[in-house]
Design an enzyme around this catalytic site. Structure first.
Site, mmCIF file in Angstrom:
data_model
loop_
_atom_site.group_PDB
_atom_site.id
_atom_site.type_symbol
_atom_site.label_atom_id
_atom_site.label_comp_id
_atom_site.label_asym_id
_atom_site.label_seq_id
_atom_site.Cartn_x
_atom_site.Cartn_y
_atom_site.Cartn_z
ATOM 1 N N ASP A 184 5.861 -86.068 34.669
ATOM 2 C CA ASP A 184 6.080 -86.042 33.220
ATOM 3 C C ASP A 184 5.417 -87.225 32.541
ATOM 4 O O ASP A 184 5.398 -87.308 31.313
ATOM 5 C CB ASP A 184 7.585 -86.055 32.910
ATOM 6 C CG ASP A 184 8.184 -84.662 32.973
ATOM 7 O OD1 ASP A 184 7.407 -83.686 32.986
ATOM 8 O OD2 ASP A 184 9.415 -84.552 33.015
ATOM 9 N N ASP A 226 10.353 -74.591 36.454
ATOM 10 C CA ASP A 226 10.832 -75.979 36.422
ATOM 11 C C ASP A 226 12.188 -76.090 37.107
ATOM 12 O O ASP A 226 12.879 -75.094 37.347
ATOM 13 C CB ASP A 226 10.942 -76.406 34.946
ATOM 14 C CG ASP A 226 10.823 -77.909 34.752
ATOM 15 O OD1 ASP A 226 10.944 -78.665 35.742
ATOM 16 O OD2 ASP A 226 10.623 -78.323 33.601
HETATM 17 C C1 GLA Z 1 10.607 -81.051 32.492
HETATM 18 C C2 GLA Z 1 9.137 -80.783 32.687
HETATM 19 C C3 GLA Z 1 8.410 -80.980 31.371
HETATM 20 C C4 GLA Z 1 8.998 -80.031 30.351
HETATM 21 C C5 GLA Z 1 10.485 -80.259 30.203
HETATM 22 C C6 GLA Z 1 11.113 -79.190 29.335
HETATM 23 O O1 GLA Z 1 10.846 -82.380 32.207
HETATM 24 O O2 GLA Z 1 8.595 -81.614 33.676
HETATM 25 O O3 GLA Z 1 7.041 -80.763 31.529
HETATM 26 O O4 GLA Z 1 8.743 -78.707 30.747
HETATM 27 O O5 GLA Z 1 11.130 -80.221 31.471
HETATM 28 O O6 GLA Z 1 12.461 -79.353 29.192
#
Ligand code: GLA
Length: 712
Positions: free
Chosen positions: A531, A461
């Site tokens: 997300d 990420d």
């Molecule tokens: C990002 C990712 C999510 C999750 C959060 C965790 O927003 O896109 O899927 O992994 O971080 O902090």
């Protein structure tokens, strides 16, 4: 099929040929590489016969049009946007082409060399032809051939691409935001310069590094989803980028694309070469936007994805269920539920390391949090494996919370300027991955983490863009190079991890779809597209994502209702059907699902497994776009030779009594008969194409269905 690259030495004309494309250029009498043609195939004689554009008389006020050159340089009577702009030590900016031979290192690669008649700069235009997929890759390499003084490269695009003259042009591109990525826009291209760009250090949520163009008027043969000629380009770069379209009143259009945004420069040292990333150019003569997408998917699957033939497993991810509060106990419980549903890969998301109890602390400290994992991660990994699933872990290697042991030890490791505040976003700062020691540290942490915990899968990420992108103690004093070296090191850490652990699979994520491009796809196995897990919003995001990127990489989870982002409550079946049209995952709190929901989920996962080879590896036809909630939206997938097909239909808000028209299917063998695996009904391909398939959607809100047909 003619040679991929043909040459007429007398006229210095080059012709590149793919299955359905011809691309021609000529080095003119002054040594300038000039554009001749990008469209359908030509013979070499036809290419030679093409006149150079714009050689007729022109007024003293008109410069050379961008669309006339293979790379529009800054210099002479050029007033359009320069794709290549340098400044030599004495302040001279104008660049002069002088042809200096060519090479063909292999039958599909062409390197055209140019030297500056006075200054020590060698420019190489690179072309790689993919005859089977119609993609032409282009890049530029700049070499300082002198012994003294840096050459400042103010802009170095990978290429300029020119379209044939049209009275009107239309641009399709994707814009977005966090949780609303890849919103497809299709609009007339204005005259003048149109710039698509990211200045975030990543490809960004806000714009995608690709553009699709077609004629802008029905009388000129504009495209739609199923028919028409389309031109497109995608940049294989995972950092900031810029794509400039230039439309002039004499009906010309050029597109230049390259890494780095405005004002990011490269100081080229004596002996150094700066090679741009490739831009991939793809023209499709027919089949419209749908045909173009299928051509992109075919290329990316055949030439770019690391394990394109692999079928992606059904994944579970803990993020929406347990947030930062992960423990051995709650993850083991979720894993047991997930395994019972038929999930094949269990991924523990954020929260398992350092002092990470929320987003204020811990990033950078990649050791398990003892309060939650007293014996480390191994017990959970073992339990997940015992349940028959692969084990995945979330990491964010490029980031640090100021409240972390790493930052306390290495405050100089973050991007920063000496006299400026360090802007925190989500309470975190960006580690300077351009630094070799930072990249080395990240690689060694990650490779150990994977080896010691039997990790099968990493979700990598990146949860904020750059700010104060400085590197004050950069040894050569050329701080701007961080914009390039950061991305190269991000790529190389991924490459090294894959080489260290051949079975490791990687998910690309940047707060959802903030960093996707062909270079990311070359190094990862799937992408967390957004997300936003709302099943209806997701259909729109997926429509934009699949314009260029293949379904095989498009991960989607079924999560709880009300949805965490939108608050909308959509029935489980619709949520599943939305996610099943990509790479299915589950992300809800399964410990709270009712037995009936678990049963339905188990059944839908089994149904997905029966069709996923079609969804993930088949050709995608976007039959009806999402949008209006009172209309059916639908997608269809077809395997090679049309042996099987799967169609999904969604109707969020049916209107009473008004049954949607049957869905006319695409890509089938008209003379074959297809059996509906659920009803057993037989349909001729011709009937499915002409009359269509009645989806029999229930007349209730959030109606959805999946149909699977197999040729008998
Ligand atoms: C990002 C990712 C999510 C999750 C959060 C965790 O927003 O896109 O899927 O992994 O971080 O902090």
């Amino acid at each position: 099929m003619p040679a991929a690259i043909a040459h007429d030495p007398a006229t210095r004309t080059w012709l590149l040929t793919t299955r359905r494309t011809g691309y021609a250029l000529r080095i003119d009498e002054r040594g300038v590489p000039r554009h001749l043609h990008w469209g359908g195939p030509l013979t070499l004689a036809q290419a030679v016969s093409l006149p150079l554009a714009g050689t007729k008389w022109r007024s003293s006020f008109e410069g050379l049009a961008a669309a006339e050159e293979e790379l529009t340089v800054d210099g002479g009577n050029r007033y359009g946007p320069p794709a290549l702009r340098v400044r030599f030590a004495d302040g001279t900016r104008a660049l002069t082409w002088q042809a200096d031979g060519h090479e063909q290192p292999d039958p599909a690669t062409l390197l055209l060399h140019f030297t500056d008649p006075h200054y020590p700069l060698r420019t190489t235009l690179g072309y790689r032809v993919h005859p089977d997929t119609d993609v032409i890759e282009r890049w530029t390499a700049l070499t300082h051939t002198g012994k003294a003084d840096d050459i400042l490269v103010l802009r170095a695009d990978s290429a300029t691409l020119s379209l044939p003259p049209r009275d009107h042009y239309r641009l399709s591109h994707a814009v977005g935001l966090w949780a609303a990525e890849t919103q497809l826009k299709r609009e007339p291209l204005p005259f003048g310069e149109t710039v698509l760009t990211s200045r975030t250090g990543t490809t960004s949520h806000q714009a995608q590094p690709w553009a699709i163009l077609d004629a802008g008027d029905a009388n000129e043969g504009w495209a739609d989803e199923t028919q028409g000629q389309v031109w497109s380009a995608a940049l294989a770069w995972s950092g900031s980028w810029q794509l400039t379209l230039h439309r002039t009143p004499d009906n010309r259009l050029s597109l230049s694309a390259g890494a780095g945004h405005d004002a990011v420069t490269v100081a080229l040292r004596p002996g150094e070469t700066h090679t741009t990333p490739p831009v991939l150019a793809l023209y499709t003569p027919a089949g419209g936007f749908g045909g173009l997408s299928r051509a992109w998917h075919a290329h990316l699957r055949a030439k770019v994805l690391p394990h394109a033939d692999e079928t992606r497993p059904v994944l579970y991810n803990s993020w929406e269920a347990t947030g930062f509060s992960v423990t051995l106990e709650n993850q083991s419980r979720l894993a047991a539920h997930a395994a019972a549903l038929g999930v094949e890969l269990f991924v523990m998301d954020d929260g398992w390391f350092g002092a990470r109890r929320d987003d204020h602390a811990g990033l950078g400290d990649w050791a398990p949090y003892p309060g939650a994992f007293p014996a480390g991660l191994r017990p959970l990994a073992d339990e997940v494996h015992r349940l028959g699933m692969a084990f995945g872990l979330w990491v964010e290697p490029e980031m640090v919370n100021p409240d972390s042991d790493l930052y306390r030890a290495r405050p100089d490791w973050v991007l920063h300027f000496p006299h400026r505040a360090r802007t925190e976003l989500r309470n975190q700062l960006v580690l300077n991955f351009a630094r070799p020691d930072v990249a080395e540290w990240a690689h060694s942490r990650l490779t150990r983490l994977v080896a010691e915990n039997d990790v099968d899968y990493l979700k990598w990420d990146m949860n904020r863009p750059f700010s104060e992108a400085g590197w004050p103690d950069e040894p050569s004093g050329r701080g701007d190079r961080l914009w390039f070296d950061y991305v190269r090191n991000y790529h190389s850490v991924l490459d090294r991890l894959r080489a260290d652990h051949p079975r490791l699979r990687i998910e690309a994520c940047s707060g959802g779809g903030g960093r996707v491009d062909p270079a990311v796809l070359a190094r990862t196995d799937q992408v967390w597209v957004s997300d936003n897990t709302d099943a209806a919003d997701r259909l729109v995001i997926q429509q934009g994502y699949t314009q260029v990127y293949p379904v095989r990489t498009m991960a989607a989870w079924v999560t709880d209702v009300p949805n965490q982002q939108t608050g909308r409550s959509i029935p489980l079946r619709f949520r599943f059907h939305s996610a099943m049209s990509g790479v299915l995952g589950v992300g809800g709190d399964l410990t709270r699902w009712q037995p009936a929901e678990l049963k339905e989920a188990e059944q839908l996962i089994a149904e997905y497994k029966a069709v996923r080879h079609v969804v993930q590896h088949g050709d995608l036809f976007r039959l009806r776009p999402p949008g209006d909630l009172q209309s059916v939206s639908a997608v269809q997938y077809v395997t090679p030779e049309a042996a099987e097909t799967v169609a999904f239909g969604w109707l969020p808000q049916p209107r009473f009594g008004l049954r949607p028209a049957p869905l006319r299917l695409a890509g089938l063998d008209r003379d074959a008969r297809y059996r509906d695996t659920r009803t057993g009904e037989l349909h001729y391909g011709a009937a499915l194409a002409e009359r269509g398939l009645d989806l029999q959607l229930p007349s209730e809100d959030w109606a959805s269905t999946m149909v699977h047909l197999i040729r008998t």
